[in-house]
Design a protein around this motif. Sequence first.
Motif, mmCIF file in Angstrom:
data_model
loop_
_atom_site.group_PDB
_atom_site.id
_atom_site.type_symbol
_atom_site.label_atom_id
_atom_site.label_comp_id
_atom_site.label_asym_id
_atom_site.label_seq_id
_atom_site.Cartn_x
_atom_site.Cartn_y
_atom_site.Cartn_z
ATOM 1 N N PHE A 85 -6.907 4.853 -23.467
ATOM 2 C CA PHE A 85 -5.638 5.560 -23.284
ATOM 3 C C PHE A 85 -5.795 7.007 -23.728
ATOM 4 O O PHE A 85 -6.810 7.371 -24.320
ATOM 5 C CB PHE A 85 -4.506 4.863 -24.046
ATOM 6 C CG PHE A 85 -4.758 4.738 -25.525
ATOM 7 C CD1 PHE A 85 -4.202 5.639 -26.423
ATOM 8 C CD2 PHE A 85 -5.551 3.716 -26.033
ATOM 9 C CE1 PHE A 85 -4.434 5.528 -27.784
ATOM 10 C CE2 PHE A 85 -5.783 3.597 -27.389
ATOM 11 C CZ PHE A 85 -5.226 4.506 -28.270
ATOM 12 N N GLN A 86 -4.803 7.814 -23.433
ATOM 13 C CA GLN A 86 -4.831 9.224 -23.811
ATOM 14 C C GLN A 86 -3.739 9.501 -24.835
ATOM 15 O O GLN A 86 -2.647 8.934 -24.768
ATOM 16 C CB GLN A 86 -4.596 10.111 -22.588
ATOM 17 C CG GLN A 86 -5.689 10.014 -21.553
ATOM 18 C CD GLN A 86 -5.395 10.890 -20.333
ATOM 19 O OE1 GLN A 86 -4.276 11.321 -20.106
ATOM 20 N NE2 GLN A 86 -6.439 11.140 -19.555
ATOM 21 N N VAL A 87 -4.062 10.382 -25.782
ATOM 22 C CA VAL A 87 -3.079 10.860 -26.750
ATOM 23 C C VAL A 87 -3.177 12.373 -26.806
ATOM 24 O O VAL A 87 -4.224 12.949 -26.513
ATOM 25 C CB VAL A 87 -3.295 10.267 -28.166
ATOM 26 C CG1 VAL A 87 -3.035 8.777 -28.180
ATOM 27 C CG2 VAL A 87 -4.673 10.566 -28.692
ATOM 28 N N GLU A 88 -2.082 12.993 -27.185
ATOM 29 C CA GLU A 88 -2.077 14.447 -27.300
ATOM 30 C C GLU A 88 -2.075 14.823 -28.769
ATOM 31 O O GLU A 88 -1.246 14.332 -29.551
ATOM 32 C CB GLU A 88 -0.838 15.036 -26.616
ATOM 33 C CG GLU A 88 -0.863 16.543 -26.596
ATOM 34 C CD GLU A 88 0.314 17.140 -25.827
ATOM 35 O OE1 GLU A 88 0.686 18.282 -26.158
ATOM 36 O OE2 GLU A 88 0.828 16.470 -24.934
ATOM 37 N N ARG A 89 -3.044 15.679 -29.148
ATOM 38 C CA ARG A 89 -3.139 16.164 -30.523
ATOM 39 C C ARG A 89 -3.302 17.666 -30.496
ATOM 40 O O ARG A 89 -4.227 18.180 -29.874
ATOM 41 C CB ARG A 89 -4.341 15.541 -31.233
ATOM 42 C CG ARG A 89 -4.143 14.098 -31.561
ATOM 43 C CD ARG A 89 -4.785 13.763 -32.901
ATOM 44 N NE ARG A 89 -4.501 12.376 -33.195
ATOM 45 C CZ ARG A 89 -5.415 11.444 -33.328
ATOM 46 N NH1 ARG A 89 -6.683 11.750 -33.244
ATOM 47 N NH2 ARG A 89 -5.076 10.214 -33.586
ATOM 48 N N ASP A 90 -2.387 18.348 -31.143
ATOM 49 C CA ASP A 90 -2.434 19.805 -31.215
ATOM 50 C C ASP A 90 -2.530 20.438 -29.827
ATOM 51 O O ASP A 90 -3.302 21.376 -29.606
ATOM 52 C CB ASP A 90 -3.613 20.275 -32.088
ATOM 53 C CG ASP A 90 -3.520 19.748 -33.511
ATOM 54 O OD1 ASP A 90 -2.378 19.649 -34.024
ATOM 55 O OD2 ASP A 90 -4.578 19.446 -34.088
ATOM 56 N N GLY A 91 -1.788 19.879 -28.877
ATOM 57 C CA GLY A 91 -1.763 20.421 -27.519
ATOM 58 C C GLY A 91 -2.944 20.018 -26.657
ATOM 59 O O GLY A 91 -3.030 20.398 -25.497
ATOM 60 N N GLU A 92 -3.861 19.242 -27.213
ATOM 61 C CA GLU A 92 -5.039 18.815 -26.462
ATOM 62 C C GLU A 92 -4.946 17.317 -26.177
ATOM 63 O O GLU A 92 -4.637 16.516 -27.062
ATOM 64 C CB GLU A 92 -6.302 19.107 -27.281
ATOM 65 C CG GLU A 92 -7.580 18.727 -26.592
ATOM 66 C CD GLU A 92 -8.805 18.991 -27.461
ATOM 67 O OE1 GLU A 92 -9.868 18.454 -27.128
ATOM 68 O OE2 GLU A 92 -8.685 19.723 -28.463
ATOM 69 N N VAL A 93 -5.230 16.927 -24.928
ATOM 70 C CA VAL A 93 -5.228 15.527 -24.549
ATOM 71 C C VAL A 93 -6.624 14.962 -24.773
ATOM 72 O O VAL A 93 -7.610 15.511 -24.282
ATOM 73 C CB VAL A 93 -4.817 15.347 -23.066
ATOM 74 C CG1 VAL A 93 -4.909 13.891 -22.646
ATOM 75 C CG2 VAL A 93 -3.402 15.880 -22.853
ATOM 76 N N ILE A 94 -6.685 13.901 -25.584
ATOM 77 C CA ILE A 94 -7.983 13.284 -25.852
ATOM 78 C C ILE A 94 -7.962 11.808 -25.439
ATOM 79 O O ILE A 94 -6.912 11.168 -25.437
ATOM 80 C CB ILE A 94 -8.398 13.413 -27.338
ATOM 81 C CG1 ILE A 94 -7.344 12.786 -28.251
ATOM 82 C CG2 ILE A 94 -8.650 14.838 -27.711
ATOM 83 C CD1 ILE A 94 -7.758 12.725 -29.702
ATOM 84 N N GLN A 95 -9.119 11.324 -25.083
ATOM 85 C CA GLN A 95 -9.304 9.937 -24.666
ATOM 86 C C GLN A 95 -9.556 9.083 -25.903
ATOM 87 O O GLN A 95 -10.390 9.440 -26.738
ATOM 88 C CB GLN A 95 -10.511 9.871 -23.715
ATOM 89 C CG GLN A 95 -10.589 8.694 -22.830
ATOM 90 C CD GLN A 95 -9.674 8.785 -21.616
ATOM 91 O OE1 GLN A 95 -8.850 9.677 -21.454
ATOM 92 N NE2 GLN A 95 -9.811 7.823 -20.769
ATOM 93 N N ARG A 96 -8.838 7.976 -26.052
ATOM 94 C CA ARG A 96 -9.029 7.051 -27.170
ATOM 95 C C ARG A 96 -9.259 5.656 -26.612
ATOM 96 O O ARG A 96 -8.919 5.375 -25.468
ATOM 97 C CB ARG A 96 -7.784 7.003 -28.067
ATOM 98 C CG ARG A 96 -7.457 8.271 -28.814
ATOM 99 C CD ARG A 96 -8.389 8.553 -29.971
ATOM 100 N NE ARG A 96 -8.608 7.409 -30.815
ATOM 101 C CZ ARG A 96 -8.179 7.274 -32.056
ATOM 102 N NH1 ARG A 96 -7.486 8.238 -32.610
ATOM 103 N NH2 ARG A 96 -8.436 6.200 -32.751
ATOM 104 N N GLU A 97 -9.817 4.792 -27.435
ATOM 105 C CA GLU A 97 -9.951 3.400 -27.033
ATOM 106 C C GLU A 97 -9.748 2.499 -28.238
ATOM 107 O O GLU A 97 -9.959 2.910 -29.384
ATOM 108 C CB GLU A 97 -11.297 3.120 -26.364
ATOM 109 C CG GLU A 97 -12.516 3.343 -27.201
ATOM 110 C CD GLU A 97 -13.807 3.104 -26.423
ATOM 111 O OE1 GLU A 97 -13.793 3.128 -25.179
ATOM 112 O OE2 GLU A 97 -14.831 2.898 -27.084
ATOM 113 N N GLU A 98 -9.287 1.292 -27.945
ATOM 114 C CA GLU A 98 -9.077 0.281 -28.965
ATOM 115 C C GLU A 98 -9.464 -1.066 -28.372
ATOM 116 O O GLU A 98 -9.403 -1.250 -27.152
ATOM 117 C CB GLU A 98 -7.615 0.255 -29.422
ATOM 118 C CG GLU A 98 -6.638 -0.109 -28.322
ATOM 119 C CD GLU A 98 -5.180 0.080 -28.694
ATOM 120 O OE1 GLU A 98 -4.876 0.577 -29.803
ATOM 121 O OE2 GLU A 98 -4.325 -0.270 -27.861
#
Length: 144
Positions: A85-98
Amino acid sequence: MAFHIQQSLSGFIASDPQQSVTENGDARFYVRIGQPHFRHEYSGSFTALEPTFHDLVAYRATAERALNRLAKGDSFIAEGYVHTFQVERDGEVIQREEFVAKKIGHDLARTNYQVDRTHLDSSDTARDTEVKHEAEAAHTGSGR
């Protein structure tokens, strides 16, 4: 009938389990897990490398059972799938996984415990007898 196969994951619980509730009201279990890694040496020995750390979640009944039975430091084996999934941190979209655990339990190779079977009722015994008869029939039918 074909095998039902899913991804599996083993490691150790690296953080204290956290309990939450989803928007639908379902129980949610969350932990950081560690996975040990080793390098096979030319001599045949193994060198321990730094573990990697990942997110693991479980939902509903699996979450409730995990919250009651798993603790930081426990070795486990889980069956499920990787959710990206994607999350936004400090205006940047990053790819995460769980890893979403549909089933999870202690790793038999690394955990000492006793099994309590006092909860078995007649329906469990009937099911076990049926499975035994099916296995015997399959074995007999195979010509062995």
